[in-house]
Motif scaffolding. Structure first.
Motif, mmCIF file in Angstrom:
data_model
loop_
_atom_site.group_PDB
_atom_site.id
_atom_site.type_symbol
_atom_site.label_atom_id
_atom_site.label_comp_id
_atom_site.label_asym_id
_atom_site.label_seq_id
_atom_site.Cartn_x
_atom_site.Cartn_y
_atom_site.Cartn_z
ATOM 1 N N ILE A 108 -3.396 6.480 -7.618
ATOM 2 C CA ILE A 108 -4.215 5.268 -7.671
ATOM 3 C C ILE A 108 -3.890 4.409 -6.464
ATOM 4 C CG2 ILE A 108 -4.709 3.152 -8.953
ATOM 5 C CD1 ILE A 108 -3.864 4.700 -11.488
ATOM 6 N N ILE A 109 -4.913 3.996 -5.756
ATOM 7 C CA ILE A 109 -4.682 3.147 -4.593
ATOM 8 C C ILE A 109 -4.824 1.695 -5.018
ATOM 9 C CG2 ILE A 109 -5.330 2.724 -2.204
ATOM 10 C CD1 ILE A 109 -6.976 5.430 -2.506
ATOM 11 N N TYR A 110 -3.721 0.986 -5.073
ATOM 12 C CA TYR A 110 -3.795 -0.431 -5.416
ATOM 13 C C TYR A 110 -4.150 -1.212 -4.171
ATOM 14 C CZ TYR A 110 -1.801 0.468 -9.973
ATOM 15 O OH TYR A 110 -1.605 0.899 -11.246
ATOM 16 N N ALA A 111 -5.414 -1.492 -4.019
ATOM 17 C CA ALA A 111 -5.811 -2.123 -2.768
ATOM 18 C C ALA A 111 -6.559 -3.422 -2.972
ATOM 19 C CB ALA A 111 -6.666 -1.163 -1.959
ATOM 20 N N GLU A 124 -0.357 -1.611 3.162
ATOM 21 C CA GLU A 124 0.744 -1.051 2.392
ATOM 22 C C GLU A 124 0.275 0.071 1.463
ATOM 23 O OE1 GLU A 124 4.029 -2.512 -0.851
ATOM 24 O OE2 GLU A 124 2.725 -3.981 0.118
ATOM 25 N N TYR A 125 -0.812 -0.219 0.804
ATOM 26 C CA TYR A 125 -1.333 0.783 -0.116
ATOM 27 C C TYR A 125 -2.609 1.436 0.399
ATOM 28 C CZ TYR A 125 1.835 -1.252 -3.542
ATOM 29 O OH TYR A 125 2.926 -1.702 -4.206
ATOM 30 N N ASP A 163 -3.186 -5.383 3.858
ATOM 31 C CA ASP A 163 -1.845 -5.291 4.422
ATOM 32 C C ASP A 163 -1.488 -3.857 4.795
ATOM 33 O OD1 ASP A 163 -1.617 -4.242 1.932
ATOM 34 O OD2 ASP A 163 -0.247 -5.756 1.157
#
Lengths: 152, 563
Positions: free
Chosen positions: B220-223, B211-212, B209
């Motif tokens: 931290i990349i929440y992907a 977004e991250y 998306d």
């Protein structure tokens, strides 16, 4: 269950240990108990428990490597502090290795309880909401986790 | 038409020697009926489902390349298969598992790896493991155990997978496979190294998306998105010996495993849903060399045809590197099969063996089997695909028929039920493989969904064989039965489809003669070709109820008698 390592070394670690688990841990930030881990090479050591290994043959721990395999960060000071404590545990195993087991059949388990199997009957866990609420990053309906940074 | 002609010849011969060998002629007549069915049915007989696409004729250049490679290099292929068990609950907790359920709904402290939760083994998992172990001709470990395999990955909540390491539940078996006739056929036996029980991980989805994943404003990349419904679902891992030599053999091994787990009812074996996942290891070596080449693992194989094509691609890739003196560029790695480009591409290179730090799972007791338990499972095993194929072969069916009928357990059951009602084996096979298979394909139905029952098919075959109805009418009845159900006798009565008896046919012939005196005169004047015209007329007024053989016999008798 729920622990990530082999031996739970309670009290063997400093209180302000940094738990830097960037890979995989979903619950690290909300874990009720703090665990410290130490891995032990089961295959190379305990599998040969019937041989007459002496205490001194067990290698001293490579603490930085152990920390890395358990995905925890240790300061040099902590490494120094841990080393003798872990060494102590290894020595306990050394003592166990010294026991002569040549006449004893290997056991897979200390006990052989029976009737431990469960029927295949579904039962939904009632308190799912509180579990989901404890997830650090949740984006209905998924648990969000950090992108995996592949070190290899 | 062909059958019509055939019948004509038969009745001629009957006429030419009317008094001799009546028995033999009866026999011949019976045979001709049988072969008539064979012919009509065979013409429309469906080819066995193209399980492994990549036509034998097509792509001849590729085939030639493969032929050349196979003369110079030998490929060594081994397969690891994960079979998801069709238990109601997960392996170590009571969470129900349903494919496609709303994410993260079927979870509990055990499968989410919460501290303090203890696993309890599902008895069905052990039962299914024993079933599959026995079906694969393995030696069972009466005492085995679970181990922890440690690695960190977001779809593995506990940080370890409960698996079996040094003492798997079953070892040292084999699997028998019949290669498809259209690829030259042949029988192969592939070794099974081991079968062990373990749990599945959750599902990891890549959230795109943006977004991250785009913004790097956060340390931290929440992907990644995780669905833990599948975490803890029981699997059996089946490791083959490196016995396969071609992509086709590997694909057929996988297809046979799928058949086996379906016959046993331990898994739905659905590859699209990931209930059957294959990872293959491929290495090649120059013919005559005893040392193995460097092995490469291929993942992302979602169908039997992709197993086949990915392996053949990989063999060709490695052979090219060998022939260019670049064998050192074949490295131990995991490659992904890309369906779009029909290629394997590097996923990750392996730097030594991963250190999984296996150790015995302290939360689970030993897995103990006893002889009684194993014997009871052994005696409850169904007839397995290999046994079924050998039995069908002994019945005199062709290999093509055998492979088609035994391929799908439900089709095999239908066939068995049909012949169980006394139906002729070959006729039953032809009806199932011909018109019934075509109907299933067109309507996208399984054999269990069509309204025709095995008993009615047997009745239909008997009615045709007993000459109550003609083959043509039989076909019409079949379609009605498949679409609407009902009984053969019901439809015959309802629609008045009983085949005309000889005296009725005689009356019809007389009627045709009286309506066509001119043609009758011409015939008797020597224009014998007109026989076909008369036959057609009689058939027309009989509305298809006249048996062509009988009709021709009576017609000829009458045409020639009064001359």
């Amino acid at each position: 269950m729920g622990s990530r390592g082999l031996l739970l070394l309670k009290g063997a670690a400093p209180k302000h240990h940094i738990f830097n688990n960037t890979k995989g841990s979903i619950f690290s930030s909300k874990m009720p108990t703090r665990y410290y881990y130490y891995d032990y090479d089961y295959n190379n050591r305990t599998r040969n428990c019937s041989t007459t290994t002496t205490r001194s043959s067990l290698e001293p721990p490579d603490v930085p490597r152990l920390a890395q395999t358990a995905r925890i960060s240790l300061t040099p000071h902590e490494v120094e502090e841990f080393a003798p404590k872990i060494r102590q545990v290894i020595d306990w195993f050394g003592q166990l290795q010294d026991v002569d087991l040549d006449s004893v059949d290997p056991a897979l388990r200390a006990d052989s309880e029976t009737g431990y199997l469960r029927e295949d009957i579904p039962k939904t866990f009632k308190n799912r909401e509180s579990m989901i609420a404890a997830v650090p990053s949740y984006d209905e309906p998924y648990i969000k986790v950090p992108k995996v940074l592949n070190k290899e | 038409m062909a059958s019509f002609l055939f019948r004509t010849i038969q009745s001629h011969s009957f006429l030419l020697c009317p008094t001799t060998l009546l028995r033999r002629n009866n026999g011949a007549f019976y045979c001709s009926m049988k072969s008539t069915h064979t012919q009509t049915a065979t013409q429309e007989k469906q080819q066995p489902p193209p399980k492994i696409k990549s036509s034998p004729q097509g792509n001849q250049a590729k085939t030639r390349t493969l032929d050349r490679i196979s003369k110079e290099y030998e490929a060594i292929i081994g397969i690891e298969t994960h079979v998801q068990l069709s238990t109601l609950t997960k392996a170590f907790c009571t969470c129900p598992y349903n494919y496609g359920a709303q994410p993260n709904t079927s979870v509990c402290p055990i499968c989410m790896g919460l501290p303090g939760a203890l696993p309890v083994v599902n008895s069905k998992v052990v039962e299914f493991a024993v079933k599959l172990g026995l079906a694969l001709n393995c030696k069972l470990s009466f005492n085995s155990k679970f181990d922890r395999k440690q690695y960190f990955y977001p779809d593995l909540p506990k940080g370890y997978q409960i698996s079996q390491f040094d003492i798997p539940i079953a070892t040292g078996g084999y699997l028998d496979v019949d290669l498809p006739v259209e690829y030259g056929g042949g029988h192969r036996r592939f070794g099974i190294t081991r079968v062990h029980m373990e749990e599945d991980a959750g599902k990891l989805l890549h959230a795109d998306d943006g977004e991250y994943s785009q913004e790097i404003t956060f340390p931290i990349i929440y992907a990644l998105q995780v669905d833990l419904n599948r975490a803890g679902v029981p699997l059996l891992e089946i490791v083959s010996e490196p016995d396969m030599r071609t992509g086709l053999e590997a694909a057929e091994y996988a297809a046979e495993l799928q058949r086996l787990v379906r016959y046993l009812g331990v898994s739905n074996g659905n590859m699209q849903e990931g209930s059957l996942r294959c990872d293959v290891n491929v290495s090649i070596r120059p013919v005559g060399q005893s040392k193995f080449g460097t092995k490469v693992e291929i993942k992302n194989l979602n169908s039997f045809s992709s197993i086949n094509r990915a392996i053949d691609f990989e063999i060709a890739r490695q052979a090219l590197l060998y022939s260019q003196g670049k064998a050192d560029q074949i490295v131990q790695e995991t490659r992904l099969w890309e369906e779009g480009s029909q290629k394997t591409v590097t996923m990750r290179k392996k730097e030594g063996l991963a250190d999984y730090r296996y150790f015995p799972e302290p939360d689970l007791p030993e897995v103990i089997l006893n002889k009684e338990y194993v014997d009871s499972i052994q005696s409850s095993l169904p007839e397995l695909p290999e046994m079924k194929r050998r039995r069908y072969e002994e019945m005199g069916l062709s290999m093509q028929d055998v492979l088609f009928l035994a391929n799908d357990i439900n089709v095999a059951r239908f066939f068995d039920a049909t012949i169980g009602k006394g139906a002729d084996v070959k006729l039953a096979a032809n009806w199932i493989m011909g018109d019934i298979a075509a109907h299933m394909k067109n309507e996208k139905l399984t054999i269990n969904e069509i309204k025709l029952s095995a008993a009615e098919l047997a009745e239909l075959i008997a009615s045709i064989k007993g000459a109550t109805i003609s083959g043509k009418i039989g076909k019409e009845i079949l379609f009605e039965l498949m679409a609407k159900g009902g009984t053969v006798n019901g439809i015959i009565k309802e629609k008045d489809l009983v085949q005309a008896n000889p005296s009725e046919i005689e009356k019809m012939v007389d009627k045709v003669f009286s309506e066509n005196p001119k043609q009758l005169e011409q015939y008797r004047g020597g224009k014998t070709k007109l026989q076909g015209f008369f036959a057609g007329q009689v058939m027309k007024i009989s509305k298809g109820k006249a048996n062509p053989g009988l009709l021709n016999k009576i017609l000829l008798e009458k045409l020639n008698a009064k001359s």
